[in-house]
Each structure stands twice: as structure tokens, then as C-alpha cells.
Design an enzyme around this catalytic site. Structure first.
Site, short mmCIF file in Angstrom:
data_model
loop_
_atom_site.label_atom_id
_atom_site.label_comp_id
_atom_site.label_asym_id
_atom_site.label_seq_id
_atom_site.Cartn_x
_atom_site.Cartn_y
_atom_site.Cartn_z
N SER A 83 -57.77 45.93 -63.41
CA SER A 83 -56.75 46.61 -64.19
C SER A 83 -55.90 45.61 -64.92
O SER A 83 -55.83 44.44 -64.56
CB SER A 83 -55.87 47.44 -63.26
OG SER A 83 -55.13 46.54 -62.45
N LYS A 84 -55.27 46.11 -65.96
CA LYS A 84 -54.38 45.29 -66.78
C LYS A 84 -53.29 44.66 -65.94
O LYS A 84 -52.85 43.57 -66.21
CB LYS A 84 -53.69 46.22 -67.78
CG LYS A 84 -54.18 46.09 -69.18
CD LYS A 84 -53.22 46.85 -70.05
CE LYS A 84 -53.86 47.14 -71.38
NZ LYS A 84 -53.10 48.05 -72.19
#
Ligand code: GLU
Length: 487
Positions: free
Chosen positions: A256-257
Site C-alpha cells: 500500500s501507499k
């Protein structure tokens, strides 16, 4: 179908940037196409207007171009199966949805968002495994439908999924996969704005573009039964499917970011080499069956096969990426590195200064084994570009003694007698002075390095002197003697 020339596609929805997972999908498609003398197609899936982002398509294409994953058909270059933007193919999708309406395989649905919401809430209350449309509009008479359309009532077109069926397919990576049609919703094919959904557009295009193998991320596995149903109701041959494993953070959560960069552009801007990034993503879920980790693209093409793609999630290990970057950098020729270094200099604080190629090549030669990024050829050794701006405090404490200034003065005098000195000349002068002074070499070499570079580590001492040049070396010794105060 497999005996045909393979045709594969990368079909991103432009979100604003190219995700590293997208790069992996693009790469695996590319490798498969090249390995099997097939075609690699880029198709832009831009039918979700609510997600439209200005400049997203350009970013995406630029990132692919940067990685040099050249497609054979797609935006800019065209091909016989275009247009390659789904937003330019709306008539095609509508025509195909109409075909299904006529066959009774799809139906109009006029349910209001409120009704759908209430239905979902009710199903949630009943703890049904998943919310599904209840086929309410399936029983509307043709006259009523005509009437509603005439009076401008908004509608969607849904697939009429037959209950109690087992939907099955063989995935090249995951093996035999089965879903029950009772768990598959009567998916929307055409939305109320007249645009197709991903499912319809994706299947219609894969068929019309004669895609033989659908190679994409595992997150699309759960959509595949819907796609398989569509192939079947159209009476089309299905392509083969290969779902690539999920990308995971080191703690095995989904990449994930939040835990780091996910955009290819971020890695590019941080100075990762495209060769290293491609090498790295190639190993996210694939290996050749041995321990080899360093690859050039040509070799990946030669060795790649879908049978060697793993099912289990692939951990995104930044340390490995850093290591690969250093390896790729080291294997580059000095002249290749020179171009990259000059580009870095043009973006650095030294952009207005001129350094001859010959000089920079010496810097590269001396530093190549000590850096991981091209920009380290500047940042880790600024002393090649300007005199030291400061001196490492710890090294002063350790090595700068009261007798150091006199010793260095003597060294500078000896250096000044040399004409066009080579490395060996510096070394000989150095030995001579240390013998005359009767001190061990270590006693002078560390302060000398500190005076010339401001640092306590770096390339070989005599390389350093040779590259910096006699006059500058002497100047720096004088400046250091004036400025360094022993503690
Ligand atoms: N448009 C989908 C995406 O954004 C494509 C998935 C597929 O390859 O079918 O990834």
C-alpha cells in the site's frame, strides 16, 4: 488458440500514475509476448468517468516509455484493432449489450439507487454472504420497458446470470478455479451514463482484439467468473487466464501507499535505474528455478515462462531493489555512466559549473564500486566538485594532532616540486616525507584525506590526489591548515 500468434495486453485504468504492480503486469505481458514472438498491446481502460484524472494517460505512457516496454499496438502508434482507448469505443459496447438483450441474456434495470441501497441493507441484515441484485426488473414487460425508456427513465443493463451453475476455468498460475453462479451478481454491463462497466468493455475488447492470454494481477481473479460468463453468453472462445500473485509489504500486508512508494515515477525520480526496477519487478512472483537474481531484459525474455509464476504473494523488498540498483550501476560502462552523471549534474547545485568529460570519467572510475545510485557520484563525493565546505568533526578529533599542520606543510612542499604527477609520483613523495619525518604513514594519510576531501573515507588516497590535481590539492591543504583547529 494457443497455436496462434500470442496476443497479450496491458489494460490499465489511468489513475494518475503507474503503480509498480502495473509495471509488473506490463513486464510479464511484454516478456511473454517477446518470448513467444507475439504481440504486446496497450489498451487504456478509461470508461470510469468518475475517476478521470487530468494528465493520467500521458503519465502512464511516459512511465512505460521510460521503462522501455515498447508496445506493438496501442495509443500513439495505432494498430489494426483500434481505437485503443475504451472511451472511443462506446458504440461497440452498446452494440454488444444490445445483442445480449436480444438473446435474453441481459435485461434493462430501472431500479433507483434508493431501492438498491435498501436491498443491500436488507441482505446485510439477513447476513447473506454477499449483496446481490434480486432480478426485480427481469419481469418487466417489453411494453413497460419501451415506455420507461421513452419517458426518459434512467436505466442500466444487467447480465442475467443463470442460478445454480458451476463456473469453472483453468488458470495458468492458480490451476483449476471454480465459482458458483449463485454467488455472482447480475452485473451491470452498461451504466446509466451509457458507459460500459469494466467487465463488459474488458471482455468485448479482449475478444475483438484477439487477445489469447489474459495476464493480470490476482485482484482480478474474482472478476474472472463474470468474464467467463460473458464469453459463454456471447458464444466466444475464452482466452487463457494467468493471475499474477499479490504484491505484499514485508509484514505481508497488501502493498500500500502508506508503507512506501508505489508509483513507478517515484522510483524513477529517486534515481533507480530502469534496468534495476525491471529486474526487481520481474522477480516479484517469478523465478527461473535457480538462485539467479541479476538479469538484463534480454535474459528475462529468454528465460521467462508463465509456468514459473508462483501463486503465493510476492514480498516487495526494498533492500533487494537497492542492491540490484548498485549491481546494474556497476555493470554499466563508464561512458554510459558519464551520460547519466552529466544529466544528474545538470539537475544539481553544480549545474552551472563545467567539468571536462575526462575529469568526470576519473571520478566515475574511482567511485563506481562505492555507490548505489548515479547521484551518489555527486552526493557522496562533493569534494570532486568543490573544495570541502566543512570537515568531519569526528575525524578531526581522532586524527588532527598538534603536529599535523607542519607535517602536511612538508607534504605540500614536496607535492609542489612535481610536474604533472601521476598517482605513483604522489605516493613516492608521500613515502619520502613520512620517512624524513620518521612517522608512520597512517599518521599523515588520515589528516591528508581530511584536508583534501573533508571526509574520513573515500576512494584510494592517491587516486583522490591524482583526480583533484596538484594545484587544487596544495590549495586545499593550505586552507585546511588555516581552518582546522584541533580540539
Ligand atoms: N483496467 C483494469 C486495471 O486497471 C484491467 C484489469 C485487466 O487486466 O483485466 O487493472
Amino acid at each position: 488458440m494457443i497455436s496462434e500468434t500470442p496476443r497479450v495486453r496491458f489494460a490499465p485504468s489511468p489513475t494518475g500514475y503507474l503503480h509498480v504492480g502495473g509495471l509488473r503486469t506490463a513486464l510479464f505481458n511484454y516478456l511473454f509476448a517477446k518470448k513467444n514472438s507475439g504481440k504486446f498491446i496497450l489498451r487504456i481502460e478509461d470508461t470510469d468517468r468518475s475517476r478521470y484524472v487530468e494528465g493520467a494517460v500521458e503519465n502512464l505512457i511516459n512511465a512505460l516509455k521510460w521503462a522501455e516496454l515498447q508496445f506493438d499496438e496501442g495509443p500513439d502508434i495505432g494498430g489494426s484493432f483500434g481505437p485503443y482507448f475504451q472511451s472511443q469505443r462506446l458504440d461497440i459496447y452498446r452494440k454488444h449489450a444490445d445483442e445480449l438483450l436480444q438473446k435474453g441474456k441481459a435485461y434493462y434495470c430501472f431500479c433507483s439507487p434508493e431501492r438498491l441501497k435498501a436491498l443491500k441493507e436488507e441482505q446485510e441484515k439477513q447476513k447473506l454472504p454477499q449483496a446481490k441484485y434480486d432480478k426485480h426488473c427481469l419481469s418487466i414487460s417489453p411494453e413497460e420497458i419501451e415506455n420507461k425508456i421513452k419517458t426518459g427513465q434512467p436505466f442500466v443493463i444487467r447480465l442475467n446470470v443463470e442460478p445454480d451453475q458451476i463456473i469453472q476455468f483453468d488458470d495458468i498460475v492458480r490451476g483449476h478455479v471454480e465459482f458458483e453462479s449463485n454467488n455472482v451478481d447480475d452485473q451491470v454491463l452498461i451504466k446509466s451514463d451509457g458507459y460500459p462497466t469494466y467487465h463488459l468493455a474488458n471482455v468485448v475488447d479482449d475478444h475483438l482484439m484477439k487477445i489469447t492470454h489474459v495476464i493480470r494481477g490476482e485482484e482480478w481473479l474474482s472478476s474472472t467468473p463474470k468474464h467467463v460468463l460473458l464469453y459463454d453468453v456471447f458464444g466466444w472462445e475464452r482466452p487463457l487466464f494467468a493471475h499474477l500473485p499479490l504484491l505484499l509489504n514485508p509484514d505481508r500486508s497488501k502493498l500500500s501507499k502508506r508503507q512506501g512508494d508505489v508509483a513507478v515515477e517515484d522510483y524513477r525520480d529517486k534515481g533507480f535505474l530502469k534496468e534495476a526496477l525491471l529486474n526487481f519487478v520481474a522477480l516479484l512472483g517469478w523465478n527461473a528455478g535457480d538462485d539467479q537474481e541479476f538479469y538484463y531484459l534480454d535474459e528475462l525474455i529468454e528465460k521467462f515462462s508463465l509456468d514459473r509464476v508462483n501463486k503465493s504473494g510476492a514480498v516487495f523488498d526494498l533492500q533487494k531493489l537497492n542492491w540490484l540498483n548498485a549491481e546494474h550501476l556497476r555493470k554499466k560502462s563508464n561512458s554510459e555512466l558519464l551520460l547519466l552523471l552529466k544529466d544528474e549534474i545538470s539537475k544539481s547545485q553544480f549545474k552551472d559549473r563545467y567539468f571536462p568529460d575526462e575529469y568526470l570519467l576519473r571520478v566515475i572510475e574511482s567511485m563506481k564500486e562505492r555507490v548505489s545510485f548515479v547521484r551518489d557520484l555527486i552526493n557522496n563525493c562533493k569534494y570532486f566538485y568543490e573544495p570541502p565546505q566543512e570537515y568531519e568533526q569526528k575525524a578531526i578529533e581522532k586524527n588532527w594532532k598538534p603536529e599535523t599542520p607542519d607535517q602536511l606543510k612538508k607534504l605540500a612542499e614536496e607535492f609542489s616540486k612535481l610536474t604533472n604527477p601521476t598517482k605513483e609520483d604522489y605516493e613516492n613523495s608521500f613515502i619520502k616525507v613520512s620517512e624524513e619525518l620518521g612517522v608512520g604513514k597512517g599518521k599523515i594519510i588520515h589528516p591528508l584525506r581530511l584536508a583534501v576531501s573533508g571526509q574520513s573515507t573515500g576512494p584510494g588516497m592517491f587516486d583522490l590526489l591524482f583526480i583533484i590535481g596538484k594545484n587544487e590539492v596544495i590549495k586545499r591543504i593550505v586552507t585546511a591548515i588555516e581552518n582546522i583547529k584541533p580540539l
